[in-house]
Design a protein around this motif. Structure first.
Motif, short mmCIF file in Angstrom:
data_model
loop_
_atom_site.label_atom_id
_atom_site.label_comp_id
_atom_site.label_asym_id
_atom_site.label_seq_id
_atom_site.Cartn_x
_atom_site.Cartn_y
_atom_site.Cartn_z
N THR A 154 0.71 -1.21 -0.04
CA THR A 154 -0.14 0.08 -0.02
C THR A 154 0.83 1.19 0.16
O THR A 154 0.35 2.47 0.42
N ASP A 296 0.11 -4.94 -13.95
CA ASP A 296 -0.72 -6.27 -13.88
C ASP A 296 0.20 -7.33 -14.22
O ASP A 296 -0.34 -8.54 -13.84
N ALA A 308 -2.71 -1.61 -3.17
CA ALA A 308 -3.85 -0.86 -2.84
C ALA A 308 -3.26 0.32 -2.56
O ALA A 308 -2.21 0.40 -2.29
N ARG A 313 -5.66 3.16 -9.07
CA ARG A 313 -7.11 2.99 -9.75
C ARG A 313 -8.17 4.00 -9.00
O ARG A 313 -9.20 3.56 -8.52
N ASP A 319 -12.72 5.10 -3.58
CA ASP A 319 -11.97 4.37 -4.67
C ASP A 319 -11.00 3.40 -4.06
O ASP A 319 -10.72 2.61 -4.42
N GLY A 323 -10.65 -0.60 -3.82
CA GLY A 323 -9.37 -1.07 -4.20
C GLY A 323 -9.01 -1.93 -3.25
O GLY A 323 -8.21 -3.13 -3.53
N ARG A 326 -10.88 -5.40 -2.86
CA ARG A 326 -10.45 -6.10 -4.03
C ARG A 326 -9.30 -6.92 -3.76
O ARG A 326 -9.04 -8.13 -3.98
N ALA A 327 -8.18 -6.04 -3.34
CA ALA A 327 -6.73 -6.63 -3.10
C ALA A 327 -6.97 -7.67 -1.96
O ALA A 327 -6.39 -8.82 -2.14
#
Length: 340
Positions: A154, A296, A308, A313, A319, A323, A326-327
């Motif tokens: 992060t 990616d 993250a 993104r 956001d 993110g 999702r991570a």
């Protein structure tokens, strides 16, 4: 509202109102935020309204900002028809669209830290990471090392590039290429008696007007309880070229002068502090999507590695939270199921 806004001259308003008759691009090539806005709404609307709204948030002073990386919806939406609704729209409810914890935004991270500790997770603080080596061996300053089955990074992009280079240069290269901007804000507390303080969250300053100030947030009007009765608290964002060469006294003076121009004879501040975030604001310049694709591809070669934060993104809090979720899901999916 567009045809009545005082932020634009009549010519700029009429040109913006003609947006429904502007043809759409049909290719998938990326476009800068400025080029898109000028093409759809005209130069006057961009300079008087769109640049003040979005330029500071996304760092338009630091280079052409990628539309698809920052605001993908308008890119897709223009193929379906006009972006501008000339009539209708949601009815204001009167409620403030802004909310925050009463104790301040750090209440969120404090609560998260408590929950993590209560769950039995070992937390290392003051343990700077120097490098990550193959096998997710994390070398800490001072000689200690940690090993993990998965790694969530992060860090801001430049710091992440530095610590991941030994693990895989292909991870570091796109991260190091993400530009980072510097932000400077002056927090000013002042007595509001006799002043023309609007009951609003603040105002924006178009770049074309010149001057050192980019935007003002009236924190005491935006959030309840941040200033005592009879006082107001303002956050004044300064433009990077001015702030880069100004000391704290000059920054505070510029902020107070600007407030006097808009509010009246603001007295000597009862409180003032200058905050600088050096190279801490990611800039999604043109080519950002290509950098993400390179990253990616490199990440796919390292199961258990995820990223993250605001560098990739989305710079907004929603956001960043999305993110991170999702991570976390990606990491949990990559780990072997526990056996009994």
């Amino acid at each position: 509202p567009l045809l009545r806004t005082p932020a634009l001259g009549i010519g700029a308003r009429l040109r913006a109102a003609a947006e429904p008759w502007v043809g759409a691009r049909t290719d998938d090539a990326d476009e800068s935020l400025e080029a898109f806005a000028v093409r759809r709404f005209g130069r006057g609307a961009y300079e008087g309204l769109i640049e003040p709204l979005l330029g500071g948030l996304y760092g338009a002073d630091d280079g052409p900002i990628s539309l698809r990386a920052t605001l993908p919806h308008p890119h897709d939406r223009e193929r379906q028809g006009p972006l501008l609704a000339l009539r209708g729209g949601p009815t204001p409810t009167g409620a403030s669209p802004f909310a925050r914890p009463v104790e301040g935004m750090d209440a969120l991270t404090d609560a998260l830290a408590r929950a993590v500790v209560e769950a039995g997770v070992a937390v290392e603080t003051e343990a700077a990471v120097e490098t990550v080596e193959p096998g997710f061996c994390v070398r800490l300053r001072g000689g200690r090392s940690l090993s993990a089955g998965a790694l969530l990074v992060t860090l801001p992009a430049p710091a992440a590039a530095a610590v991941l280079r030994r693990l895989d240069p292909a991870l570091a290269e796109p991260l190091a290429a993400i530009p980072m901007g510097t932000a400077t804000a002056v927090i000013v507390g002042f007595a509001s008696g006799g002043l023309r303080v609007p009951d609003s969250s603040g105002w924006l300053v178009p770049r074309r007007e010149g001057g050192p100030v980019q935007a003002v947030t009236l924190l005491s009007r935006k959030h309840m309880g941040v200033a005592p009765s009879g006082y107001d608290l303002a956050r004044v964002f300064l433009r990077a070229p001015f702030a880069a060469s100004a000391d704290e006294a000059a920054c505070l003076g510029a902020a107070v002068d600007h407030l006097r121009q808009h509010l009246g004879p603001v007295g000597a501040p009862v409180w003032g502090v200058v905050h600088r975030w050096a190279e801490a604001m990611p800039r999604y310049t043109l080519g950002h999507l290509d950098r993400l694709a390179q990253l990616d591809a490199a990440v796919s070669r390292h199961p258990g590695l995820a990223f993250a934060g605001a560098s990739l993104r989305g710079v907004g809090l929603p956001d960043v939270i999305a993110g991170a979720e999702r991570a976390a899901d990606d990491i949990l999916t990559s780990l072997p199921l526990p056996t009994r």
